[in-house]
Design an enzyme around this catalytic site. Structure first.
Site, short mmCIF file in Angstrom:
data_model
loop_
_atom_site.label_atom_id
_atom_site.label_comp_id
_atom_site.label_asym_id
_atom_site.label_seq_id
_atom_site.Cartn_x
_atom_site.Cartn_y
_atom_site.Cartn_z
N GLU A 151 0.80 -1.25 0.01
CA GLU A 151 0.01 -0.02 -0.01
C GLU A 151 0.71 1.15 0.11
O GLU A 151 0.50 2.32 -0.63
CB GLU A 151 -0.95 0.07 1.39
N THR A 204 -5.63 7.35 -5.27
CA THR A 204 -5.60 7.57 -3.86
C THR A 204 -4.66 8.48 -3.47
O THR A 204 -4.97 9.12 -2.46
CB THR A 204 -5.48 6.18 -3.35
N1 HSE Z 1 -8.48 5.00 3.86
C1 HSE Z 1 -7.81 5.10 2.65
C2 HSE Z 1 -8.25 6.59 2.06
C3 HSE Z 1 -8.32 4.14 1.96
O1 HSE Z 1 -9.41 7.02 2.29
O2 HSE Z 1 -7.30 7.35 1.59
C4 HSE Z 1 -7.78 4.01 0.35
O3 HSE Z 1 -8.56 3.10 -0.40
#
Ligand code: HSE
Length: 330
Positions: A151, A204
């Site tokens: 990640e 993201t």
């Molecule tokens: N918690 C993370 C965000 C998840 O909201 O950036 C990304 O899928």
């Protein structure tokens, strides 16, 4: 966090292990992170979509990625740059098995950059594959730090709210990151999830950069009340409490701007009978909880029609919560 670089694997000789030639085909599920109010701390797995990894032990030490399908050429075949191989390499280092050779095929069965934990599904499939091939019967939660490395590489931050539910299945709370403390939560049976992925790009990494770094105490109070309400609702099997707790005053007001007609879609979903509606992960996917499959299907159909009217393509999925996590499929 440790240095994310992979150490050079010394590979002087061919491997003659009896494992050479064995292979496994693994599926790992998509996930909905945040669950509206629990930014970076809540997530759950769904039955579909998901990604698949085929992994074989070879006699040539080191990791190769021989094939990636379903990615439109967007993902790197270079094992030093791909989240699957990087995570697997970290795992091999930790168990002292960098002597073995691995060939990986990654089959993307879900959209990239969708907010459905695409990189997590791939990474978890890879880690579950190597764990299975090596006969490692340790608790799957032990793989979490390696999945978080993936990640970190994919979006610049090692959050666990996609990888933890992808790995463990079900509904998961990240109670703490340092030290890592992950809690599997119960959920009411028969809760359906309707997902709509509008075909717009929301990486993201960028969706994280736009959110506020400082928050007001009054907003924090609202947010932690809602998180506690959601977790209580899950334990009490109280779907109405779950629904009224799924409100986000911190992240959604900013990120919703990246999603076409977000508030209109929410209004539509709620008037069609949704229990709750919000952004899945960092978006652009949105999701609704419903009390039955029929309502979930109606919501996905109507939202897809609405997006088509805006000339935006979309994918839809209807699923219950996936309690199993990754599984061997061949
Ligand atoms: N918690 C993370 C965000 C998840 O909201 O950036 C990304 O899928």
């Amino acid at each position: 966090m440790e240095d994310n670089k992979i150490q050079e694997v010394k590979a002087p000789s061919l491997v003659t292990s009896p494992l050479v030639g064995t292979g496994v085909h693994v599926f790992a599920p998509a996930t909905v992170a945040n669950v509206v109010c629990g930014f970076d701390v809540l997530g759950f797995a769904v039955n579909e979509p998901g990604d698949e990894v085929v992994m074989r032990i070879t006699n040539k030490p080191g990791i190769t990625i021989s094939k990636i399908t379903g990615d439109d050429g967007r993902l790197p075949l270079d094992p030093a740059k791909n989240t699957v191989s990087v995570s697997v390499q970290h795992y091999l280092q930790s168990v002292g098995r960098t002597d073995i050779g691995l060939d990986i095929e990654l089959h993307k069965k879900m959209p990239i950059g969708s907010g459905l934990g695409s990189s997590s599904a791939s990474t978890v499939a890879g880690l579950f594959a190597i764990k299975t091939l090596l006969g490692d019967d340790a608790d799957p939660a032990k793989l979490l730090p390696f999945a978080m490395k993936g990640e970190e590489m994919a979006c610049g931050h090692g959050h666990a709210d996609n990888v933890a539910p992808a790995l463990l299945g079900g509904f998961v709370l990240i109670r703490s990151y340092e030290p890592l403390d992950v809690v599997r939560l119960p959920h009411p049976a028969g809760l359906y999830c309707a997902i709509v992925f509008p075909d717009v790009d929301v990486p993201t990494r960028e969706a994280r950069q736009i959110i506020r770094k400082n928050i007001q105490m009054k907003d924090a109070v609202t947010q932690w009340g809602n998180i506690a309400g959601l977790v209580s609702g899950l334990f009490m099997q109280d779907i109405d409490l779950i629904g009224r707790s799924m409100k986000d005053v911190l992240v959604e007001p900013v990120r919703s701007m990246l999603i076409p007609d977000f508030y209109k879609m929410r209004e539509m979903a709620m008037s069609l009978g949704a229990v709750s509606f919000g952004i899945s992960g960092s978006g652009p996917s949105v999701f609704a909880f419903t009390k039955d499959e029929e309502t979930a299907r109606l919501i996905t159909q109507k939202l897809q029609q609405h997006l088509t009217g805006l000339k935006i393509g979309s994918n839809t999925y209807v699923s219950t919560i996936n309690d199993a996590g990754p599984r061997v499929i061949g």
